[in-house]
Write a protein that holds these residues in place. Structure first.
Motif, PDB file in Angstrom:
ATOM      1  N   VAL A   5       0.858  -1.180   0.000  1.00 17.49           N
ATOM      2  CA  VAL A   5       0.000   0.000   0.000  1.00 17.49           C
ATOM      3  C   VAL A   5       0.897   1.234   0.000  1.00 17.49           C
ATOM      4  CG1 VAL A   5      -1.830   1.276   1.176  1.00 17.49           C
ATOM      5  CG2 VAL A   5      -1.785  -1.239   1.291  1.00 17.49           C
ATOM      6  N   PRO A  37      -7.819   0.507   1.176  1.00 17.95           N
ATOM      7  CA  PRO A  37      -6.908  -0.308   0.367  1.00 17.95           C
ATOM      8  C   PRO A  37      -6.382  -1.534   1.107  1.00 17.95           C
ATOM      9  CG  PRO A  37      -5.862   1.767   0.997  1.00 17.95           C
ATOM     10  CD  PRO A  37      -7.308   1.889   1.340  1.00 17.95           C
ATOM     11  N   THR A  40      -9.036  -4.090   0.780  1.00 18.55           N
ATOM     12  CA  THR A  40      -9.054  -4.610  -0.586  1.00 18.55           C
ATOM     13  C   THR A  40      -8.080  -5.772  -0.726  1.00 18.55           C
ATOM     14  OG1 THR A  40      -9.708  -2.485  -1.539  1.00 18.55           O
ATOM     15  CG2 THR A  40      -8.628  -4.045  -3.007  1.00 18.55           C
ATOM     16  N   LEU A  41      -6.878  -5.611  -0.192  1.00 17.17           N
ATOM     17  CA  LEU A  41      -5.879  -6.673  -0.262  1.00 17.17           C
ATOM     18  C   LEU A  41      -6.297  -7.881   0.576  1.00 17.17           C
ATOM     19  CD1 LEU A  41      -2.602  -4.549   0.041  1.00 17.17           C
ATOM     20  CD2 LEU A  41      -3.533  -5.598  -2.030  1.00 17.17           C
ATOM     21  N   CYS A 104       1.078  -7.230  -5.279  1.00 14.65           N
ATOM     22  CA  CYS A 104      -0.114  -6.472  -5.660  1.00 14.65           C
ATOM     23  C   CYS A 104       0.017  -5.109  -4.999  1.00 14.65           C
ATOM     24  CB  CYS A 104      -1.382  -7.177  -5.201  1.00 14.65           C
ATOM     25  SG  CYS A 104      -2.902  -6.297  -5.653  1.00 14.65           S
ATOM     26  N   ILE A 106      -1.307  -1.184  -4.409  1.00 18.50           N
ATOM     27  CA  ILE A 106      -2.496  -0.347  -4.436  1.00 18.50           C
ATOM     28  C   ILE A 106      -2.179   1.018  -3.855  1.00 18.50           C
ATOM     29  CG2 ILE A 106      -3.312  -1.361  -2.257  1.00 18.50           C
ATOM     30  CD1 ILE A 106      -6.201  -0.920  -3.309  1.00 18.50           C
ATOM     31  N   ASN A 110      -7.056   4.856  -3.111  1.00 16.35           N
ATOM     32  CA  ASN A 110      -7.966   4.159  -4.018  1.00 16.35           C
ATOM     33  C   ASN A 110      -9.017   3.396  -3.220  1.00 16.35           C
ATOM     34  OD1 ASN A 110      -6.969   3.324  -7.283  1.00 16.35           O
ATOM     35  ND2 ASN A 110      -6.066   4.974  -6.105  1.00 16.35           N
ATOM     36  N   ILE A 172      -4.262   0.173  -8.996  1.00 18.75           N
ATOM     37  CA  ILE A 172      -4.072  -1.197  -8.520  1.00 18.75           C
ATOM     38  C   ILE A 172      -3.278  -1.938  -9.591  1.00 18.75           C
ATOM     39  CG2 ILE A 172      -5.180  -3.342  -7.787  1.00 18.75           C
ATOM     40  CD1 ILE A 172      -7.634  -1.699  -6.986  1.00 18.75           C
ATOM     41  N   TYR A 173      -2.081  -2.406  -9.212  1.00 17.74           N
ATOM     42  CA  TYR A 173      -1.166  -3.020 -10.159  1.00 17.74           C
ATOM     43  C   TYR A 173      -0.630  -4.322  -9.583  1.00 17.74           C
ATOM     44  CZ  TYR A 173      -0.798   2.118 -10.628  1.00 17.74           C
ATOM     45  OH  TYR A 173      -1.058   3.459 -10.685  1.00 17.74           O
ATOM     46  N   TRP A 218     -15.376   3.046  -8.594  1.00 17.67           N
ATOM     47  CA  TRP A 218     -14.002   3.259  -8.117  1.00 17.67           C
ATOM     48  C   TRP A 218     -13.780   4.755  -8.006  1.00 17.67           C
ATOM     49  CZ3 TRP A 218     -10.700   6.013 -11.486  1.00 17.67           C
ATOM     50  CH2 TRP A 218      -9.442   6.307 -10.939  1.00 17.67           C
ATOM     51  N   ASP A 220     -10.554   7.683  -6.528  1.00 15.49           N
ATOM     52  CA  ASP A 220      -9.449   8.046  -5.654  1.00 15.49           C
ATOM     53  C   ASP A 220      -9.999   9.084  -4.675  1.00 15.49           C
ATOM     54  OD1 ASP A 220      -9.670  10.355  -7.146  1.00 15.49           O
ATOM     55  OD2 ASP A 220      -7.668  10.245  -8.027  1.00 15.49           O
TER      56      ASP A 220
END
Length: 261
Positions: A5, A37, A40-41, A104, A106, A110, A172-173, A218, A220
């Motif tokens: 994060v 975030p 989310t993970l 991952c 983020i 976000n 998110i990548y 979504w 930001d």
């Protein structure tokens, strides 16, 4: 897969709210921004998480989050970004933490309505390269914008005056461990930062980039307008829902063919 994060930066667009605290500690409806975030993970089964922060309020993250008990975690990792080196520079600080595993990533502001479970599973199956999430937006010129050729991304342009699609690259990548070698080859952009768009374009040039479209809303939360919008959306519908649609994302092939798998 490990989670990162990115919660550094000075948050100048939210001044004076950020004069005495980090942007990611500001409230979004009923929770601190950083909670979203992380959740989310966790919802995607990623429980080994690093928080990258910076500025004068970095210690407040430890006070707030501790070892992540509020998320059912036994441990959280922290590291500190000095200065304003950009997103890719912040990610580079996670190399030792990643220790050869995929990550991952983020951005800390976000917030999503649904989840990224399916995208994370797909990337694990992909095995290498990178995956990004896209979302159709009314104002793509504010974001990184992909040029698409069917299911393939040709290139990503950062804040283009004439966007080549109505998709935005959301923050998110997913990357394999080679991302850290790629970052080491980057040169600072005109604004003096190492750009995550340059990282993504290298993966695209290699033919190693896939994408999914996020379902649900979504946003930001880096401006006054988007911070207000985020709070209103969370109040109206909730966030980080596990039961949204077909696991929260559609693959590039489903999007371009117009069907759901």
């Amino acid at each position: 897969m490990k989670g990162v994060v990115l919660a550094g930066g000075l948050g100048t667009r939210l001044y004076p709210l950020t004069k005495v605290t980090n942007k990611h500690l500001l409230p979004v409806y009923n929770q601190p921004m950083i909670y979203y975030p992380i959740q989310t993970l966790v919802n995607a089964g990623i429980t080994d998480i690093l928080i990258v922060t910076g500025g004068n309020s970095a210690g407040d993250f430890l006070k707030l989050l501790g070892n992540g008990k509020a998320f059912g975690l036994k441990h959280l990792n922290y590291t500190y970004q000095e200065g304003e080196g950009g997103i890719a520079d912040a990610l580079s600080l996670a190399e030792d933490f990643a220790d050869g595993d995929p990550v991952c990533v983020i951005l800390g502001d976000n917030i999503i309505e649904g989840n990224i479970c399916r995208a994370v599973r797909a990337f694990r199956h992909q095995g290498s390269g990178a995956k990004i999430l896209l979302k159709k937006v009314p104002d793509p010129q504010r974001f990184g914008v992909p040029e698409l050729d069917g299911p393939r991304i040709v290139r990503i342009e950062e804040k283009p005056k004439e966007p080549k699609s109505d998709y935005a690259v959301i923050g998110i990548y997913m990357y394999d461990a080679d991302v850290f070698n790629i970052i080491k080859t980057l040169k600072p952009s005109a604004r003096g930062e190492l750009e995550i768009t340059d990282v993504n374009n290298i993966y695209i040039e290699r033919g190693e980039m896939t994408w999914d479209e996020l379902e649900g809303w979504w946003t930001d939360a880096g401006t006054f307008d988007s911070l207000l919008r985020a709070s209103n959306l969370v109040a109206q519908t909730g966030a980080n829902k596990l039961d949204l649609g077909d696991k929260g994302v559609r693959s590039e092939r489903e999007v371009t063919s117009g069907v759901k798998a």
